[in-house]
Design a protein around this motif. Structure first.
Motif, PDB file in Angstrom:
ATOM      1  N   PRO A  83      -3.553  22.698  14.587  1.00 49.17           N
ATOM      2  CA  PRO A  83      -2.235  21.598  14.650  1.00 49.17           C
ATOM      3  C   PRO A  83      -2.756  20.259  15.013  1.00 49.17           C
ATOM      4  CG  PRO A  83      -1.936  23.926  16.039  1.00 49.17           C
ATOM      5  CD  PRO A  83      -3.408  23.787  15.255  1.00 49.17           C
ATOM      6  N   ASN A  84      -1.755  19.361  14.528  1.00 49.12           N
ATOM      7  CA  ASN A  84      -2.376  17.875  14.592  1.00 49.12           C
ATOM      8  C   ASN A  84      -1.818  17.455  16.101  1.00 49.12           C
ATOM      9  OD1 ASN A  84       0.486  17.880  14.776  1.00 49.12           O
ATOM     10  ND2 ASN A  84       0.740  16.605  12.732  1.00 49.12           N
ATOM     11  N   ARG A  85      -1.418  18.426  16.864  1.00 47.91           N
ATOM     12  CA  ARG A  85      -1.528  18.226  18.331  1.00 47.91           C
ATOM     13  C   ARG A  85      -2.837  17.985  18.653  1.00 47.91           C
ATOM     14  NH1 ARG A  85      -0.426  21.809  21.194  1.00 47.91           N
ATOM     15  NH2 ARG A  85      -0.585  23.704  19.780  1.00 47.91           N
ATOM     16  N   PHE A  86      -3.675  18.551  18.287  1.00 45.14           N
ATOM     17  CA  PHE A  86      -5.346  18.198  18.500  1.00 45.14           C
ATOM     18  C   PHE A  86      -6.004  17.286  17.898  1.00 45.14           C
ATOM     19  CE2 PHE A  86      -6.206  22.549  20.582  1.00 45.14           C
ATOM     20  CZ  PHE A  86      -5.025  23.131  20.387  1.00 45.14           C
ATOM     21  N   SER A  87      -6.451  16.237  18.455  1.00 38.41           N
ATOM     22  CA  SER A  87      -7.059  15.205  17.958  1.00 38.41           C
ATOM     23  C   SER A  87      -8.598  15.171  18.750  1.00 38.41           C
ATOM     24  CB  SER A  87      -6.305  14.021  18.161  1.00 38.41           C
ATOM     25  OG  SER A  87      -5.775  13.661  19.424  1.00 38.41           O
ATOM     26  N   PRO A  88      -9.729  15.074  18.022  1.00 39.18           N
ATOM     27  CA  PRO A  88     -10.767  14.749  18.292  1.00 39.18           C
ATOM     28  C   PRO A  88     -11.179  13.484  18.253  1.00 39.18           C
ATOM     29  CG  PRO A  88     -10.834  15.707  16.144  1.00 39.18           C
ATOM     30  CD  PRO A  88      -9.557  15.838  16.320  1.00 39.18           C
ATOM     31  N   LYS A  89     -11.965  12.968  19.051  1.00 43.85           N
ATOM     32  CA  LYS A  89     -12.347  11.527  19.078  1.00 43.85           C
ATOM     33  C   LYS A  89     -14.163  11.316  19.357  1.00 43.85           C
ATOM     34  CE  LYS A  89      -8.078   8.967  19.760  1.00 43.85           C
ATOM     35  NZ  LYS A  89      -7.348  10.094  19.523  1.00 43.85           N
ATOM     36  N   SER A  90     -14.808  10.915  18.498  1.00 42.75           N
ATOM     37  CA  SER A  90     -16.042  10.629  18.811  1.00 42.75           C
ATOM     38  C   SER A  90     -16.561   9.239  18.824  1.00 42.75           C
ATOM     39  CB  SER A  90     -17.080  11.123  17.555  1.00 42.75           C
ATOM     40  OG  SER A  90     -18.364  11.107  17.551  1.00 42.75           O
TER      41      SER A  90
END
Lengths: 115, 111
Positions: free
Chosen positions: A61-68
Protein backbone atom coordinates in the motif's frame (compact mmCIF):
# COMPACT_ATOMS: atom_id res chain seq x y z
CA UNK A 1 29.29 -2.95 16.45
CA UNK A 2 25.96 -4.27 15.16
CA UNK A 3 26.02 -4.72 11.38
CA UNK A 4 22.39 -3.86 10.64
CA UNK A 5 20.58 -1.96 13.36
CA UNK A 6 16.99 -0.85 13.37
CA UNK A 7 15.01 1.20 15.83
CA UNK A 8 12.76 0.95 17.64
CA UNK A 9 12.67 -2.74 18.59
CA UNK A 10 9.04 -2.49 19.66
CA UNK A 11 6.39 -0.08 18.46
CA UNK A 12 2.85 -0.04 19.82
CA UNK A 13 0.48 2.50 18.34
CA UNK A 14 -3.17 3.13 17.57
CA UNK A 15 -4.92 2.83 14.26
CA UNK A 16 -4.67 5.92 12.13
CA UNK A 17 -1.32 7.06 13.50
CA UNK A 18 1.83 7.65 11.45
CA UNK A 19 5.07 5.99 12.50
CA UNK A 20 8.63 5.54 11.26
CA UNK A 21 11.21 2.78 11.61
CA UNK A 22 14.87 3.58 11.10
CA UNK A 23 17.59 1.31 9.76
CA UNK A 24 21.33 1.72 9.46
CA UNK A 25 24.01 -0.66 8.20
CA UNK A 26 27.75 -0.34 8.79
CA UNK A 27 28.80 -3.10 6.39
CA UNK A 28 29.45 -0.82 3.45
CA UNK A 29 26.75 -2.62 1.45
CA UNK A 30 25.15 -1.05 -1.60
CA UNK A 31 21.71 -2.63 -1.32
CA UNK A 32 19.15 -2.39 1.47
CA UNK A 33 15.73 -3.96 1.92
CA UNK A 34 12.59 -3.94 4.00
CA UNK A 35 10.88 -7.26 4.70
CA UNK A 36 7.62 -7.92 6.52
CA UNK A 37 7.22 -11.08 8.63
CA UNK A 38 3.64 -11.89 9.49
CA UNK A 39 2.30 -13.84 12.45
CA UNK A 40 2.85 -17.11 10.58
CA UNK A 41 6.53 -16.17 10.12
CA UNK A 42 6.20 -15.72 6.34
CA UNK A 43 8.88 -13.34 5.03
CA UNK A 44 7.81 -11.00 2.25
CA UNK A 45 9.99 -8.42 0.57
CA UNK A 46 8.53 -4.93 0.50
CA UNK A 47 11.21 -2.67 -0.94
CA UNK A 48 14.79 -2.76 -2.12
CA UNK A 49 17.18 0.15 -2.65
CA UNK A 50 20.52 0.07 -4.40
CA UNK A 51 22.75 3.08 -3.80
CA UNK A 52 19.75 5.13 -2.70
CA UNK A 53 17.75 4.19 -5.79
CA UNK A 54 14.51 2.20 -5.49
CA UNK A 55 14.85 -1.07 -7.41
CA UNK A 56 12.10 -3.28 -5.97
CA UNK A 57 8.69 -2.08 -4.93
CA UNK A 58 6.38 -4.99 -4.26
CA UNK A 59 2.63 -4.65 -4.05
CA UNK A 60 2.65 -2.59 -0.91
CA UNK A 61 0.00 0.00 0.00
CA UNK A 62 1.22 3.50 -0.75
CA UNK A 63 0.80 4.26 2.95
CA UNK A 64 4.27 2.72 3.20
CA UNK A 65 7.04 5.02 2.01
CA UNK A 66 10.71 4.11 2.20
CA UNK A 67 13.37 6.79 2.25
CA UNK A 68 17.08 6.33 1.75
CA UNK A 69 19.05 9.48 2.65
CA UNK A 70 22.32 7.67 1.89
CA UNK A 71 23.34 4.13 1.08
CA UNK A 72 23.87 3.26 4.75
CA UNK A 73 20.35 4.21 5.81
CA UNK A 74 16.89 3.06 4.78
CA UNK A 75 13.93 4.27 6.79
CA UNK A 76 10.32 3.17 6.54
CA UNK A 77 7.46 5.56 7.15
CA UNK A 78 3.94 4.25 7.53
CA UNK A 79 0.89 6.52 7.33
CA UNK A 80 -2.59 5.86 8.66
CA UNK A 81 -1.69 2.61 10.37
CA UNK A 82 -4.17 -0.26 10.14
CA UNK A 83 -4.63 -3.38 12.28
CA UNK A 84 -3.30 -5.52 9.41
CA UNK A 85 0.01 -3.69 9.52
CA UNK A 86 0.86 -5.46 12.77
CA UNK A 87 3.91 -7.59 12.02
CA UNK A 88 7.66 -7.74 12.49
CA UNK A 89 9.51 -5.54 10.02
CA UNK A 90 13.06 -6.48 9.13
CA UNK A 91 15.66 -4.30 7.52
CA UNK A 92 18.39 -6.12 5.60
CA UNK A 93 21.40 -5.29 3.48
CA UNK A 94 23.56 -7.05 0.91
CA UNK A 95 26.74 -6.18 -0.93
CA UNK A 96 24.87 -5.80 -4.22
CA UNK A 97 21.76 -6.92 -6.01
CA UNK A 98 23.10 -10.32 -6.97
CA UNK A 99 21.66 -12.87 -4.59
CA UNK A 100 24.43 -15.33 -5.34
CA UNK A 101 27.38 -13.19 -4.38
CA UNK A 102 25.91 -11.26 -1.52
CA UNK A 103 23.87 -12.91 1.22
CA UNK A 104 21.31 -10.89 3.10
CA UNK A 105 22.27 -9.50 6.51
CA UNK A 106 19.16 -8.87 8.57
CA UNK A 107 18.59 -6.58 11.53
CA UNK A 108 16.81 -7.90 14.60
CA UNK A 109 13.44 -6.59 13.59
CA UNK A 110 10.86 -4.08 14.77
CA UNK A 111 7.70 -5.58 16.20
CA UNK A 112 4.85 -3.27 15.25
CA UNK A 113 1.55 -3.68 17.07
CA UNK A 114 -1.40 -1.61 15.94
CA UNK A 115 -4.32 -1.42 18.39
CA UNK B 1 1.52 -17.29 -5.16
CA UNK B 2 4.36 -18.87 -3.24
CA UNK B 3 7.16 -19.84 -5.58
CA UNK B 4 8.96 -21.99 -3.00
CA UNK B 5 6.97 -24.56 -1.02
CA UNK B 6 8.47 -25.70 2.27
CA UNK B 7 7.52 -28.58 4.55
CA UNK B 8 6.94 -29.50 7.29
CA UNK B 9 5.64 -26.42 9.07
CA UNK B 10 7.10 -27.65 12.33
CA UNK B 11 9.33 -30.45 13.49
CA UNK B 12 10.23 -31.92 16.86
CA UNK B 13 13.37 -34.04 17.05
CA UNK B 14 15.29 -35.55 19.91
CA UNK B 15 18.84 -34.49 20.66
CA UNK B 16 21.17 -36.48 18.45
CA UNK B 17 18.51 -37.12 15.82
CA UNK B 18 18.31 -35.96 12.22
CA UNK B 19 16.11 -33.02 11.20
CA UNK B 20 14.99 -32.97 7.56
CA UNK B 21 13.27 -30.03 5.90
CA UNK B 22 12.10 -30.17 2.31
CA UNK B 23 11.55 -27.47 -0.29
CA UNK B 24 10.21 -27.52 -3.84
CA UNK B 25 10.26 -24.85 -6.51
CA UNK B 26 8.69 -24.35 -9.94
CA UNK B 27 10.84 -21.77 -11.69
CA UNK B 28 13.60 -23.59 -13.58
CA UNK B 29 15.46 -20.29 -13.92
CA UNK B 30 16.30 -20.36 -10.22
CA UNK B 31 19.98 -21.07 -9.73
CA UNK B 32 20.71 -20.17 -6.13
CA UNK B 33 19.25 -21.98 -3.14
CA UNK B 34 20.15 -20.70 0.34
CA UNK B 35 18.89 -21.69 3.75
CA UNK B 36 18.44 -19.10 6.48
CA UNK B 37 18.23 -19.77 10.22
CA UNK B 38 16.22 -17.53 12.54
CA UNK B 39 16.35 -17.59 16.34
CA UNK B 40 13.52 -16.02 18.38
CA UNK B 41 13.83 -12.25 18.54
CA UNK B 42 16.52 -12.17 15.87
CA UNK B 43 16.65 -11.67 12.14
CA UNK B 44 17.30 -14.58 9.77
CA UNK B 45 20.94 -15.36 9.02
CA UNK B 46 22.44 -17.29 6.12
CA UNK B 47 23.23 -20.85 7.15
CA UNK B 48 24.29 -22.62 3.96
CA UNK B 49 23.65 -22.28 0.23
CA UNK B 50 23.95 -24.37 -2.93
CA UNK B 51 24.11 -23.83 -6.67
CA UNK B 52 22.49 -26.37 -9.05
CA UNK B 53 25.81 -27.61 -10.44
CA UNK B 54 26.27 -29.82 -7.36
CA UNK B 55 23.89 -32.31 -5.76
CA UNK B 56 25.08 -31.94 -2.19
CA UNK B 57 26.85 -29.44 0.03
CA UNK B 58 27.93 -30.07 3.58
CA UNK B 59 29.03 -27.62 6.25
CA UNK B 60 29.57 -29.21 9.62
CA UNK B 61 26.35 -30.89 10.71
CA UNK B 62 24.29 -29.15 8.02
CA UNK B 63 23.86 -30.66 4.56
CA UNK B 64 21.87 -29.46 1.55
CA UNK B 65 20.73 -32.12 -0.90
CA UNK B 66 19.66 -30.85 -4.32
CA UNK B 67 17.64 -32.69 -6.97
CA UNK B 68 17.48 -30.57 -10.09
CA UNK B 69 15.24 -32.89 -12.10
CA UNK B 70 12.68 -33.03 -9.30
CA UNK B 71 13.07 -29.32 -8.53
CA UNK B 72 13.52 -30.11 -4.88
CA UNK B 73 16.12 -29.44 -2.25
CA UNK B 74 16.36 -30.29 1.41
CA UNK B 75 18.26 -29.42 4.56
CA UNK B 76 19.52 -32.17 6.82
CA UNK B 77 20.67 -31.35 10.33
CA UNK B 78 22.71 -34.25 11.65
CA UNK B 79 23.18 -34.91 15.36
CA UNK B 80 20.60 -32.20 16.15
CA UNK B 81 21.33 -30.15 19.28
CA UNK B 82 19.04 -28.01 21.47
CA UNK B 83 20.94 -24.97 20.18
CA UNK B 84 19.66 -25.80 16.69
CA UNK B 85 16.09 -25.00 17.80
CA UNK B 86 15.09 -22.22 15.43
CA UNK B 87 12.99 -21.46 12.39
CA UNK B 88 14.58 -22.47 9.10
CA UNK B 89 13.73 -20.85 5.77
CA UNK B 90 14.62 -22.18 2.37
CA UNK B 91 14.83 -19.69 -0.46
CA UNK B 92 15.51 -19.57 -4.18
CA UNK B 93 16.41 -16.97 -6.74
CA UNK B 94 17.95 -16.30 -10.08
CA UNK B 95 21.49 -14.95 -9.86
CA UNK B 96 20.26 -11.40 -10.34
CA UNK B 97 16.87 -11.78 -8.80
CA UNK B 98 15.26 -11.29 -5.45
CA UNK B 99 15.07 -14.17 -3.01
CA UNK B 100 11.79 -16.05 -2.80
CA UNK B 101 11.44 -17.49 0.69
CA UNK B 102 9.61 -20.61 1.78
CA UNK B 103 7.09 -20.39 4.61
CA UNK B 104 9.56 -21.56 7.27
CA UNK B 105 9.90 -24.64 9.47
CA UNK B 106 10.04 -24.36 13.23
CA UNK B 107 12.48 -26.94 14.56
CA UNK B 108 12.46 -27.90 18.23
CA UNK B 109 15.21 -30.16 19.51
CA UNK B 110 14.33 -31.80 22.82
CA UNK B 111 17.07 -32.66 25.32
Amino acid sequence: DTAVSQTPKYLVTQMGNDKSIKCEQNLGHDTMYWYKQDSKKFLKIMFSYNNKELIINETVPNRFSPKSPDKAHLNLHINSLELGDSAVYFCASSQDETAVNSPLHFGNGTRLTVT
Amino acid sequence: QQQVKQSPQSLIVQKGGISIINCAYENTAFDYFPWYQQFPGKGPALLIAIRPDVSEKKEGRFTISFNKSAKQFSLHIMDSQPGDSATYFCAASKSWGKLQFGAGTQVVVTP
